[in-house]
Design an enzyme around this catalytic site. Structure first.
Site, PDB file in Angstrom:
ATOM      1  N   SER A  15      40.699  38.610  47.182  1.00  0.00           N
ATOM      2  CA  SER A  15      40.113  39.387  48.237  1.00  0.00           C
ATOM      3  C   SER A  15      38.752  38.799  48.686  1.00  0.00           C
ATOM      4  O   SER A  15      38.434  39.065  50.076  1.00  0.00           O
ATOM      5  CB  SER A  15      40.085  40.667  47.843  1.00  0.00           C
ATOM      6  OG  SER A  15      39.175  40.916  46.744  1.00  0.00           O
ATOM      7  N   ASP A 105      43.837  35.898  37.562  1.00  0.00           N
ATOM      8  CA  ASP A 105      43.347  37.240  37.515  1.00  0.00           C
ATOM      9  C   ASP A 105      44.543  38.147  37.925  1.00  0.00           C
ATOM     10  O   ASP A 105      44.502  38.248  39.106  1.00  0.00           O
ATOM     11  CB  ASP A 105      42.032  37.588  38.302  1.00  0.00           C
ATOM     12  CG  ASP A 105      41.583  38.776  37.889  1.00  0.00           C
ATOM     13  OD1 ASP A 105      42.036  39.582  37.279  1.00  0.00           O
ATOM     14  OD2 ASP A 105      40.369  38.964  38.628  1.00  0.00           O
ATOM     15  N   ASN A 138      42.644  42.823  31.963  1.00  0.00           N
ATOM     16  CA  ASN A 138      41.903  43.976  31.636  1.00  0.00           C
ATOM     17  C   ASN A 138      42.888  44.416  30.546  1.00  0.00           C
ATOM     18  O   ASN A 138      44.267  43.890  30.406  1.00  0.00           O
ATOM     19  CB  ASN A 138      41.284  44.986  32.250  1.00  0.00           C
ATOM     20  CG  ASN A 138      42.675  45.571  33.157  1.00  0.00           C
ATOM     21  OD1 ASN A 138      43.636  45.630  32.749  1.00  0.00           O
ATOM     22  ND2 ASN A 138      42.202  46.279  34.366  1.00  0.00           N
ATOM     23  N   PHE A 140      44.798  47.022  30.393  1.00  0.00           N
ATOM     24  CA  PHE A 140      45.905  47.738  30.905  1.00  0.00           C
ATOM     25  C   PHE A 140      47.019  46.327  31.373  1.00  0.00           C
ATOM     26  O   PHE A 140      48.068  46.387  31.202  1.00  0.00           O
ATOM     27  CB  PHE A 140      45.673  48.313  32.100  1.00  0.00           C
ATOM     28  CG  PHE A 140      46.798  48.880  32.991  1.00  0.00           C
ATOM     29  CD1 PHE A 140      47.805  49.995  32.577  1.00  0.00           C
ATOM     30  CD2 PHE A 140      47.405  47.990  34.076  1.00  0.00           C
ATOM     31  CE1 PHE A 140      48.719  50.562  33.413  1.00  0.00           C
ATOM     32  CE2 PHE A 140      48.314  48.649  34.814  1.00  0.00           C
ATOM     33  CZ  PHE A 140      49.326  49.810  34.543  1.00  0.00           C
ATOM     34  N   GLY A 232      34.872  42.249  38.325  1.00  0.00           N
ATOM     35  CA  GLY A 232      36.119  41.402  38.105  1.00  0.00           C
ATOM     36  C   GLY A 232      35.947  39.996  38.716  1.00  0.00           C
ATOM     37  O   GLY A 232      36.357  39.101  38.289  1.00  0.00           O
ATOM     38  N   ASP A 233      35.884  40.351  40.216  1.00  0.00           N
ATOM     39  CA  ASP A 233      35.813  38.964  40.969  1.00  0.00           C
ATOM     40  C   ASP A 233      34.733  38.082  40.481  1.00  0.00           C
ATOM     41  O   ASP A 233      35.058  36.752  40.568  1.00  0.00           O
ATOM     42  CB  ASP A 233      35.606  39.387  42.459  1.00  0.00           C
ATOM     43  CG  ASP A 233      36.832  39.714  43.028  1.00  0.00           C
ATOM     44  OD1 ASP A 233      38.088  39.805  42.318  1.00  0.00           O
ATOM     45  OD2 ASP A 233      36.834  40.604  43.987  1.00  0.00           O
TER      46      ASP A 233
END
Length: 351
Positions: A15, A105, A138, A140, A232-233
């Site tokens: 993104s 990712d 992560n 999850f 995170g990015d």
């Protein structure tokens, strides 16, 4: 290739990305969405790019011989069809350059919200795992990729072995992990930092293919709250920009931080991936600290609590809160280039 003549090229497909140039990489960015702002604002405009758009971009990059990258990073991709085009590109690039460092990712969801993308991306991500050098899910995302819940050290080992052995991932980074008090104690970790602040737990693992053994390690650092978007990015970009097996694999700005890394401490994990993550976290912590200070200052000016749950605020106040929470990346340029390492990775006892 000597560092004087080397070309350091990084392709990012996600993104947004903002740090590669600063660390000396020539970054080609292929956006998977083009939004006016991130979705935490509650209102936004723009497009999620479809598979045809990405296929056209990739085809013309290839036609013009622009796909010559040493590193590759992929993040949020808005649909299974679009992710399928990314997969095709990764396969082609991996075939052309088996030594390419690829950080995947697998953006799919989190423990609080569950899956927030189309679940049909999951089998595609599983197919892409063996193409990767590094993955940074992560908790999850690690669970859904491995197909089991991580509730203990035993299930953590099971998940790591599956990701390494079945899916052939060299380096796994579980960027945030919750374990019970007894399990934390068993590995030498804790729920709190020495000063009493809540602690984050990042677990990494490298796979020794010859012996089929895990090399697990962990890094703890202070939790600075759940207020920020884009963390995170930034983490994945800093990690792929810093990771190196040999010094000449990095441009000079990315290489400089290793000179100031400091003396090894007792029990420290010295794997190259652990050192790259340590530098990434050190930079990221300073960005978040600077952002939090700016949030507090702007909140006082506006008469708004920037730490309040934004979804409970009015529409206009939510927008103001989100503006206050934008990461101060440019203002933190020196911390990105010269991170101050305060927290060291430690070997984990055999799982």
């Amino acid at each position: 290739m000597s560092s004087a003549t080397a070309s350091y090229r990084l392709l990012t497909i996600q993104s947004h990305v903002a740090t590669g140039y600063l660390l000396g990489w020539d970054v080609d960015a292929v956006n998977t969405v083009q939004f006016s702002n991130h979705t935490g604002y509650g209102r936004w405009g723009g497009l999620r790019f479809d598979a045809a758009h990405l296929a056209d971009v990739f085809a013309h990059m290839n036609r013009n011989k622009l796909l010559r990258h040493d590193r590759l990073l992929t993040g949020y991709t808005p649909s299974p069809e679009a992710l399928g085009e990314v997969e095709k590109l990764i396969r082609a690039q991996r075939e052309k350059n088996p030594d390419m460092v690829y950080l995947l990712d697998p953006v799919m969801g989190d423990m609080d919200r569950g899956m927030y993308v189309n679940p049909d991306v999951l089998p595609i991500y599983r197919r892409m795992l063996h193409l990767s050098s590094i993955i940074c899910p992560n908790q999850f995302e690690a669970q859904v990729l491995a197909g089991l819940e991580i509730t203990s050290l035993a299930t953590l080992k099971e998940a790591l072995v599956k990701l390494h052995d079945e899916y052939q991932v060299p380096h796994v980074l579980i960027t945030s992990l919750d374990l019970g008090a007894e399990d934390l104690k068993a590995i030498g970790a804790a729920a709190q930092m020495p000063d009493g602040k809540p602690a984050m737990l990042l677990v990494g693992s490298t796979w020794d293919r010859s012996s089929k053994q895990l090399q697990p390690w962990f890094l703890q650092f202070p939790s600075l709250g759940e207020y920020f978007s884009g963390v995170g990015d930034l983490f994945s970009a800093l990690t792929v920009a810093r990771f190196t097996e040999q010094a000449d694999d990095l441009p000079e700005p990315a290489r400089e931080a290793y000179a100031g890394y400091g003396t090894q401490v007792e029990g420290e994990c010295t794997l190259p991936i652990a050192r790259a993550v340590t530098l990434a976290v050190a930079s990221l912590q300073q960005v978040l600290i600077r952002t939090a200070r700016a949030m507090e200052a702007f909140g006082e000016q506006e008469g708004i609590d920037p730490l309040q749950p934004s979804h409970l605020a009015s529409e206009e106040d939510r927008v103001k809160i989100m503006r206050m929470r934008e990461l101060r990346i440019i203002q933190s340029a020196n911390d990105l280039l010269h991170p101050n390492v305060l927290h060291r990775p430690r070997w984990m006892p055999p799982l």
